[in-house]
Scaffold this motif. Structure first.
Motif, PDB file in Angstrom:
ATOM      1  N   ALA A   1       0.824  -1.205   0.000  1.00 11.72           N
ATOM      2  CA  ALA A   1       0.000   0.000   0.000  1.00 11.72           C
ATOM      3  C   ALA A   1       0.864   1.263   0.000  1.00 11.72           C
ATOM      4  CB  ALA A   1      -0.928  -0.007   1.210  1.00 11.72           C
TER       5      ALA A   1
ATOM      6  N   CYS B   1      -3.746   4.787  -3.427  1.00 10.79           N
ATOM      7  CA  CYS B   1      -3.801   3.404  -2.979  1.00 10.79           C
ATOM      8  C   CYS B   1      -4.604   3.320  -1.674  1.00 10.79           C
ATOM      9  CB  CYS B   1      -2.388   2.870  -2.757  1.00 10.79           C
ATOM     10  SG  CYS B   1      -2.336   1.096  -2.493  1.00 10.79           S
TER      11      CYS B   1
ATOM     12  N   LYS C   1      -5.444  -0.083  -6.060  1.00 15.57           N
ATOM     13  CA  LYS C   1      -5.294   1.263  -6.604  1.00 15.57           C
ATOM     14  C   LYS C   1      -6.637   1.850  -6.992  1.00 15.57           C
ATOM     15  CE  LYS C   1      -0.851  -0.058  -8.679  1.00 15.57           C
ATOM     16  NZ  LYS C   1      -0.107  -0.209  -9.952  1.00 15.57           N
TER      17      LYS C   1
ATOM     18  N   CYS D   1       2.716   1.305  -3.419  1.00 13.35           N
ATOM     19  CA  CYS D   1       1.792   1.113  -4.542  1.00 13.35           C
ATOM     20  C   CYS D   1       2.398   0.153  -5.559  1.00 13.35           C
ATOM     21  CB  CYS D   1       1.457   2.449  -5.205  1.00 13.35           C
ATOM     22  SG  CYS D   1      -0.238   2.521  -5.815  1.00 13.35           S
TER      23      CYS D   1
ATOM     24  N   PRO E   1      -1.192  -3.884  -4.372  1.00 14.75           N
ATOM     25  CA  PRO E   1      -1.885  -2.661  -3.977  1.00 14.75           C
ATOM     26  C   PRO E   1      -3.279  -2.582  -4.572  1.00 14.75           C
ATOM     27  CG  PRO E   1      -0.271  -2.191  -5.686  1.00 14.75           C
ATOM     28  CD  PRO E   1      -0.061  -3.624  -5.281  1.00 14.75           C
TER      29      PRO E   1
END
Length: 287
Positions: free
Chosen positions: A145, A188, A183, A148, A181
């Motif tokens: 996270a 994120c 997104k 990303c 991640p």
């Protein structure tokens, strides 16, 4: 679908919702495919790169909606099997893990400070792994996270990258972990983490596609269900307990939260278990 004697089974409502969402997602996928085909024709006629790029974009979005539809349908069929008497507990995140071809999966939503805000897990193993990441404030979901980017580790590399956490995964019988991640246009919002007892699990294209479908279609997109059929567990009670504890022992919220995490880790309990006892007054901690 009705249970014996004509009474409705509690799962019937979720089955219907999941099938309707699957149908809507399939319709969106069809519309996106039609748009892609139109731009592909225009690209052939004009040779313009714009139409090539637009066609590729519509194909990606169509695939996202198609995977969302597949996840919803698999979940609905799993619930139907349970309603028919199989007795197996069926979770949406179990469908995600099955689609990824892994033993366990967890979805984690994070705040701006990368702290876990909510979690949905396919099974107790995935839940234990995410609780461990939460109390240690380190692990693949947090790293994915924050950067990303996809994060993966296997075998000894897990402990080398995340001391304590990696060893904890090994104790749980897990030898591989991959976090992707989630997104969105705003940035994120979290990570999808998959776990497996097999060493050397490699990131496959399906992992990223599932993460994309979860983020854009099921958490934030049209007909989104951030609760994932009630499976998402918000860590609100932990933060409530941190507030209670900070007042009791006159420390900052961050220090109170760290103390709760430390106690949970040392006692081998979940953070929520420790937090609930603090909130109820059954547990007093000292700083």
């Amino acid at each position: 679908m009705t249970a014996q004697g004509g009474s409705s089974h509690p799962a019937d409502g979720q089955i219907g919702i999941a099938l309707r969402r699957a149908a809507l997602a399939a319709e969106r996928a069809a519309r996106q495919r039609a748009s892609a085909e139109r731009h592909e024709r225009l690209a052939g006629e004009t040779g313009r790169e714009f139409h090539v790029a637009m066609a590729a974009m519509h194909r990606r979005v169509a695939e996202r909606h198609l995977i969302a539809a597949q996840l919803q349908k698999k979940y609905a069929y799993g619930l139907a099997d349970r309603s028919a008497g199989s007795g197996a507990r069926h979770l949406f995140m179990a469908t995600v893990a099955e689609t990824c071809g892994t033993s366990s999966a967890a979805l984690t939503l994070v705040g701006a400070d990368m702290a876990q805000l909510a979690l949905a897990a396919s099974d107790q193993l995935a839940r234990n792994a995410q609780d461990l990441e939460f109390v240690l404030s380190m692990g693949p979901a947090r790293d994915a996270a924050e950067s990303c980017r996809t994060v993966c580790a296997s075998g000894p590399a897990m402990e080398e990258r995340w001391p304590g956490y990696g060893a904890g995964l090994a104790e749980l019988g897990l030898a591989s972990v991959i976090a992707l991640p989630l997104k969105s246009q705003a940035g994120c919002v979290g990570a999808l983490t998959v776990f497996d007892p097999r060493p050397g699990l490699a990131e496959s294209g399906v992992f990223g596609k599932v993460a994309d479908a979860l983020a854009e279609s099921m958490l934030l997109g049209p007909d989104a269900d951030p609760g994932l059929y009630g499976e998402t567990d918000h860590r609100a009670v932990v933060h409530q307990a941190a507030g209670v504890l900070s007042e009791q022992i006159h420390c900052s919220l961050d220090n109170a939260l760290s103390l709760i995490k430390a106690r949970a880790f040392s006692w081998g309990e979940s953070p929520e278990s420790v937090a609930r006892r603090i909130v109820s007054g059954d547990l007093k901690l000292h700083y």
